[in-house]
Motif scaffolding. Structure first.
Motif, short mmCIF file in Angstrom:
data_model
loop_
_atom_site.label_atom_id
_atom_site.label_comp_id
_atom_site.label_asym_id
_atom_site.label_seq_id
_atom_site.Cartn_x
_atom_site.Cartn_y
_atom_site.Cartn_z
N ARG A 160 -6.45 3.79 -2.29
CA ARG A 160 -6.76 2.49 -1.63
C ARG A 160 -7.66 1.50 -2.51
O ARG A 160 -7.32 0.33 -2.77
CB ARG A 160 -7.61 2.70 -0.50
CG ARG A 160 -7.83 1.34 0.46
CD ARG A 160 -8.50 1.76 1.66
NE ARG A 160 -8.81 0.50 2.59
CZ ARG A 160 -9.08 0.56 3.86
NH1 ARG A 160 -9.45 1.69 4.43
NH2 ARG A 160 -9.37 -0.44 4.33
N GLU B 184 -5.45 -0.79 -4.99
CA GLU B 184 -4.51 -1.69 -4.57
C GLU B 184 -4.94 -3.08 -4.99
O GLU B 184 -6.30 -3.50 -5.19
CB GLU B 184 -4.43 -1.72 -3.15
CG GLU B 184 -3.97 -0.42 -2.50
CD GLU B 184 -3.86 -0.29 -1.12
OE1 GLU B 184 -3.44 0.84 -0.33
OE2 GLU B 184 -4.62 -1.38 -0.26
N THR C 217 1.00 -1.15 0.00
CA THR C 217 -0.03 -0.04 0.02
C THR C 217 0.95 1.19 0.11
O THR C 217 2.15 1.25 0.62
CB THR C 217 -0.98 -0.02 1.25
OG1 THR C 217 -1.62 1.10 1.18
CG2 THR C 217 -0.07 0.04 2.60
#
Length: 354
Positions: free
Chosen positions: A33, A36, A14
């Motif tokens: 996010r 990912e 991340t």
């Protein structure tokens, strides 16, 4: 050239991070996010990496502890026979979480620090982190794991070098990496505020030399030089695409952690191409392997097998040509670019990473 399997993989799980370090070498535009890789994706990547030959997996970020699936990823990598290293800020590490990770096969922790004291370190981290890092180090040592401490050096903390070494001793670090800033990402944006002075670098050398001698057999100390100030460039990861690969949070596979800086490079992703195909056959990994890509003075230089022409990312960022001789090199026709940077007056303000 003959391409051998990679030894290690940096798994950037991340880009999310509780710190806001102005010297961060991650891209300025970070992976969101929702972009990912999923847990299933990462499990597949780890399996492919081991099949490819990877023995060491460095789980990093950002802050890997922000991934809820970290325990499952550690267990999977360890179960495949990989040595698993957690590269962390330490924020979010509790005794319970660490015990769980150790039980699942975590073998090593690499912790970052920003300075020798809370008063210096916390402003650089952009949050109250220093004391929490001390607590994290104590947890790692209590768990019986080897501990590495990584400190990025720059104008704002070079004067604390002796104190940083003492901090590493107090933490019980087995390895201390003192790495002068590498100018990519946010570090490049803040270069004129981070660049150490010649006086700071001259003062550092005897401090490091004395510590290496005093702590030999107790703590390994690695000092990464400030290569803008050196006559020859740092070697590129034992050569481009030679021993290591990086998988970014969105699945992009990089020949080195900073390779996304080269905008002319066509990068592959594990979302649509097997990892082995990327390692052996992709245009990005083959772009600067071996020596065929080299122009003069690198092509006939007696140092070409030592520094591999220097850093491809740095060459691109400073000249616009990733195949150019790294301008850090005193033999480069573009050395004047670096000399001009070194001649600039320092900038007082830092831009903090978001």
């Amino acid at each position: 050239m003959d391409v051998t399997p990679p030894l290690g993989m940096l798994a950037e799980l991340t880009h999310r991070c509780p710190l806001h370090c102005p010297y961060c070498s991650n891209p300025v535009e970070l992976t969101a996010r929702d972009a990912e890789l999923s847990t299933a994706d990462w499990l597949s990547v780890l399996s492919q990496a081991r099949e490819l030959g990877v023995l060491q997996v460095h789980m990093s970020g950002g802050e890997p502890l922000l991934r809820r699936d970290l325990p499952a990823l550690v267990a999977h990598a360890s179960g495949l026979g990989c040595y698993v290293n957690l590269v962390t800020s330490g924020l979010g590490l509790t005794g319970e979480r660490l015990d769980d990770l150790v039980e699942r096969g975590l073998a090593h922790v690499q912790l970052s620090a920003q300075g020798a004291t809370r008063e210096r370190a916390d402003p650089l981290a952009g949050t109250k982190a220093h004391d929490r890092k001390l607590a994290a180090a104590a947890l790692v040592k209590a768990a019986g794991l080897p501990l590495s401490l990584n400190v990025v050096l720059h104008r704002r903390n070079h004067d604390q070098l002796a104190g940083i070494i003492e901090l590493a001793e107090r933490m019980g670090a087995d390895r201390l990496e003192l790495a002068n800033t590498q100018y990519y990402g946010w570090a490049l944006r803040n270069r004129d505020a981070l660049m150490p002075t010649p006086a700071q670098l001259a003062a550092a050398e005897p401090v490091v030399r004395a510590a290496v001698a005093r702590l030999r057999g107790t703590m390994e100390i690695v000092y990464v030089v400030a290569d803008y100030h050196e006559p020859y460039p740092k070697p590129c990861m034992y050569g481009w695409g030679a021993r290591q690969l990086t998988v970014a949070p969105d699945g992009t596979v990089l020949p080195c952690p900073a390779a996304s800086a080269i905008s002319t490079l066509s990068l592959s992703t594990v979302r649509d191409t097997p990892l082995a195909d990327i390692w052996y056959h992709s245009s990005s990994f083959n772009a600067y392997r071996g020596e065929e890509w080299m122009a003069e003075p690198c092509r006939t230089c007696d140092r070409r097998e030592l520094d591999f022409g220097g850093c491809r990312c740095q060459a691109f960022l400073l000249t616009g040509d990733a195949a150019a001789t790294d301008p850090v090199c005193s033999r480069s026709p573009e050395r004047g670019v670096v000399d001009l940077i070194l001649s600039r007056p320092p900038v007082p303000d830092l831009v903090m990473r978001r």
